[in-house]
Design a protein around this motif. Structure first.
Motif, mmCIF file in Angstrom:
data_model
loop_
_atom_site.group_PDB
_atom_site.id
_atom_site.type_symbol
_atom_site.label_atom_id
_atom_site.label_comp_id
_atom_site.label_asym_id
_atom_site.label_seq_id
_atom_site.Cartn_x
_atom_site.Cartn_y
_atom_site.Cartn_z
ATOM 1 N N UNK A 46 0.906 -1.178 -0.110
ATOM 2 C CA UNK A 46 0.046 -0.007 0.085
ATOM 3 C C UNK A 46 0.885 1.275 -0.037
ATOM 4 N N UNK A 47 0.723 2.142 -0.840
ATOM 5 C CA UNK A 47 1.203 3.347 -1.024
ATOM 6 C C UNK A 47 2.562 3.258 -1.719
ATOM 7 N N UNK A 48 2.848 2.358 -2.327
ATOM 8 C CA UNK A 48 4.243 1.943 -2.889
ATOM 9 C C UNK A 48 4.089 2.852 -4.321
ATOM 10 N N UNK A 86 -1.294 -9.059 -3.857
ATOM 11 C CA UNK A 86 -0.257 -9.967 -4.365
ATOM 12 C C UNK A 86 -0.808 -10.385 -6.103
ATOM 13 N N UNK A 87 -0.264 -10.251 -6.876
ATOM 14 C CA UNK A 87 -0.828 -10.472 -8.147
ATOM 15 C C UNK A 87 0.201 -11.483 -9.130
ATOM 16 N N UNK A 88 -0.349 -12.400 -9.902
ATOM 17 C CA UNK A 88 0.056 -13.261 -10.676
ATOM 18 C C UNK A 88 0.620 -12.721 -11.841
ATOM 19 N N UNK A 89 1.652 -12.670 -12.244
ATOM 20 C CA UNK A 89 1.931 -12.103 -13.675
ATOM 21 C C UNK A 89 3.003 -12.909 -14.357
ATOM 22 N N UNK A 90 2.917 -13.005 -15.824
ATOM 23 C CA UNK A 90 3.586 -13.891 -16.546
ATOM 24 C C UNK A 90 4.768 -13.121 -17.372
ATOM 25 N N UNK A 91 5.895 -13.615 -17.273
ATOM 26 C CA UNK A 91 7.217 -12.958 -17.929
ATOM 27 C C UNK A 91 7.035 -12.741 -19.686
ATOM 28 N N UNK A 92 6.099 -13.672 -20.028
ATOM 29 C CA UNK A 92 5.717 -13.739 -21.411
ATOM 30 C C UNK A 92 4.626 -12.413 -21.693
ATOM 31 N N UNK A 93 4.373 -11.807 -20.619
ATOM 32 C CA UNK A 93 3.225 -10.764 -21.040
ATOM 33 C C UNK A 93 4.217 -9.628 -21.741
ATOM 34 N N UNK A 94 3.374 -8.535 -22.268
ATOM 35 C CA UNK A 94 4.152 -7.355 -22.545
ATOM 36 C C UNK A 94 3.875 -6.381 -21.449
ATOM 37 N N UNK A 105 -6.618 -6.062 -12.734
ATOM 38 C CA UNK A 105 -6.859 -7.551 -12.564
ATOM 39 C C UNK A 105 -7.037 -7.631 -11.071
ATOM 40 N N UNK A 106 -7.577 -8.919 -10.959
ATOM 41 C CA UNK A 106 -7.884 -9.350 -9.244
ATOM 42 C C UNK A 106 -6.642 -9.944 -8.829
ATOM 43 N N UNK A 107 -6.608 -9.661 -7.487
ATOM 44 C CA UNK A 107 -5.220 -10.117 -6.765
ATOM 45 C C UNK A 107 -5.291 -11.469 -6.632
ATOM 46 N N UNK A 108 -4.119 -12.097 -6.782
ATOM 47 C CA UNK A 108 -4.042 -13.527 -6.252
ATOM 48 C C UNK A 108 -3.817 -13.870 -4.929
ATOM 49 N N UNK A 109 -5.119 -14.566 -4.646
ATOM 50 C CA UNK A 109 -5.308 -14.970 -3.636
ATOM 51 C C UNK A 109 -4.476 -16.161 -2.942
ATOM 52 N N UNK A 110 -4.253 -16.393 -1.947
ATOM 53 C CA UNK A 110 -3.432 -17.444 -1.181
ATOM 54 C C UNK A 110 -4.297 -18.639 -0.964
ATOM 55 N N UNK A 111 -4.107 -19.686 -1.094
ATOM 56 C CA UNK A 111 -4.961 -20.908 -0.670
ATOM 57 C C UNK A 111 -4.355 -21.424 0.675
ATOM 58 N N UNK A 112 -5.273 -21.500 1.512
ATOM 59 C CA UNK A 112 -4.900 -21.877 3.105
ATOM 60 C C UNK A 112 -5.756 -22.915 3.547
ATOM 61 N N UNK A 166 -10.886 -25.162 3.480
ATOM 62 C CA UNK A 166 -9.680 -24.582 2.335
ATOM 63 C C UNK A 166 -10.132 -22.968 2.174
ATOM 64 N N UNK A 167 -9.357 -22.089 2.570
ATOM 65 C CA UNK A 167 -9.708 -20.416 2.558
ATOM 66 C C UNK A 167 -8.842 -19.985 1.582
ATOM 67 N N UNK A 168 -9.479 -18.969 0.848
ATOM 68 C CA UNK A 168 -8.806 -18.188 -0.237
ATOM 69 C C UNK A 168 -8.603 -16.850 0.238
ATOM 70 N N UNK A 169 -7.441 -16.329 0.569
ATOM 71 C CA UNK A 169 -7.451 -15.127 1.495
ATOM 72 C C UNK A 169 -6.583 -14.188 0.752
ATOM 73 N N UNK A 170 -6.677 -12.896 0.946
ATOM 74 C CA UNK A 170 -5.885 -11.815 0.457
ATOM 75 C C UNK A 170 -4.770 -11.740 1.105
ATOM 76 N N UNK A 171 -3.292 -11.803 0.845
ATOM 77 C CA UNK A 171 -2.287 -11.788 1.666
ATOM 78 C C UNK A 171 -2.071 -10.142 2.087
ATOM 79 N N UNK A 172 -2.669 -9.378 1.346
ATOM 80 C CA UNK A 172 -2.615 -7.915 1.405
ATOM 81 C C UNK A 172 -3.528 -7.478 2.682
#
Length: 335
Positions: A46-48, A86-94, A105-112, A166-172
């Motif tokens: 946040x704030x970065x 937390x976002x999942x990105x692909x190095x192949x993207x532009x 995009x939607x944040x990458x949720x953590x599977x707990x 099984x929880x899907x949480x926002x790490x942020x």
């Protein structure tokens, strides 16, 4: 004329140079940053600042040029729209695809995953290993009287109410002992609300307590109601429950050995159901819904004893004599 030609040539060179620069800039931001797919999780605080985000992407090898990314983000009006998380990105993207994903995009949720039959300290270790909360912080929360009252738990700890799921949480947003405990307890009430009817909390607590014993005794679905029936029969006959998992729980979070005769004889252990009648002081784990349903609906039968067959199932007996023969057959003979 010569001066005009020079100016014309300079103008054409300027147009050509601008065009080439624009083409090159466009090529940089719309071309794949890597020929191969490589998915990474990018954490944005946040704030970065957008500039630090661009250089962070470059340091991870996800983009080739942080400066181009920075200016392109401002030109597109998206530099201030990049979200924390937390976002999942692909190095192949532009760069353009990354920019779009980070800003919309939607944040990458953590599977707990919290397993059935986990004690509060097992949950604390899982959270600490995932770097979501420290063991000590979680311990403090699950025993905090004010927090428990707020969550509708009128007991000394949240044991039994940290719902296995099984929880899907926002790490942020969902990091921290209290937030995570709140999520699990809320899930307990949500997932079991249809089971309680007009029961008081004390009645609910007894059923959760009983369900925790069932959960620790068997993982075989058809046996749950049968074991529930054994506990029901013993309580109705004013017999001791004699449940080994309660003793183990009373020995504390660091016990990893085998039960010995001295453990069975220890009257100072308040969880020793070989010496103390009724349920233990608290549940001994957080049971799943199936075990809670079994606690509420015990099978009617004449069994008072059961012993492990060492294959996950149990032998049930109606008399102590029959039980002793089964213990000899399945336990002593094996040893």
């Amino acid at each position: 004329m010569n001066a005009k030609r020079v100016l014309l040539y300079l103008f054409l060179l300027l147009v050509l140079g601008t065009g080439l620069s624009a083409w090159y800039f466009h090529h940089l931001v719309h071309s794949p940053q890597s020929p191969e797919s490589s998915k990474e999780i990018v954490r944005i605080s946040p704030g970065q600042s957008f500039k630090s985000i661009a250089y962070h992407l470059e340091s991870m090898g996800l983009i080739d040029n942080a400066t181009v990314m920075y200016y392109w983000g401002w030109l597109q009006g998206k530099a201030t729209k990049v979200q924390a998380g937390h976002f999942q990105v692909d190095a192949q993207w532009s760069m353009q695809e990354m920019l779009e994903h980070l800003s919309t995009g939607r944040e990458q949720l953590l599977r707990l995953q919290i397993p059935e039959g986990a004690a509060w300290w097992d949950v604390a270790r899982i959270l600490e290993k995932r770097e979501l909360a420290s063991f000590e912080e979680f311990q403090g929360v699950v025993k905090d009287k004010d927090f428990l009252e707020e969550m509708g738990i009128h007991a000394s700890s949240a044991e039994g109410f940290l719902y296995p799921e099984t929880y899907y949480i926002s790490p942020s947003r969902d990091v921290g002992a209290e937030k995570l405990a709140r999520i699990m307890i809320n899930q307990f009430w949500k997932s079991t609300s249809d089971l309680w009817g007009e029961m008081s909390f004390d009645e609910i607590y007894d059923m959760v307590n009983k369900a925790s014993l069932i959960e620790k005794e068997t993982g075989i679905a058809p046996e749950r109601r049968k074991i529930s029936g054994v506990f029901h029969n013993r309580l109705e006959s004013n017999m001791l429950l004699q449940c080994d998992p309660t003793i183990i729980y009373g020995l504390g979070e660091d016990f990893e050995g085998r039960l010995r005769r001295r453990h069975l004889d220890d009257r100072d252990n308040p969880y020793n159901t070989y010496h103390h009648r009724g349920f233990p002081p608290t549940p001994i784990c957080s049971p799943g819904r199936a075990s809670i349903e079994a606690a509420l609906d015990p099978q009617e039968h004449g069994y008072y004893y059961f012993v492990s067959r060492n294959d996950g199932t149990h032998h049930f007996s109606k008399t102590l004599q029959e039980h002793n023969r089964a213990v000899y057959r399945y336990q002593i003979m094996v040893r």
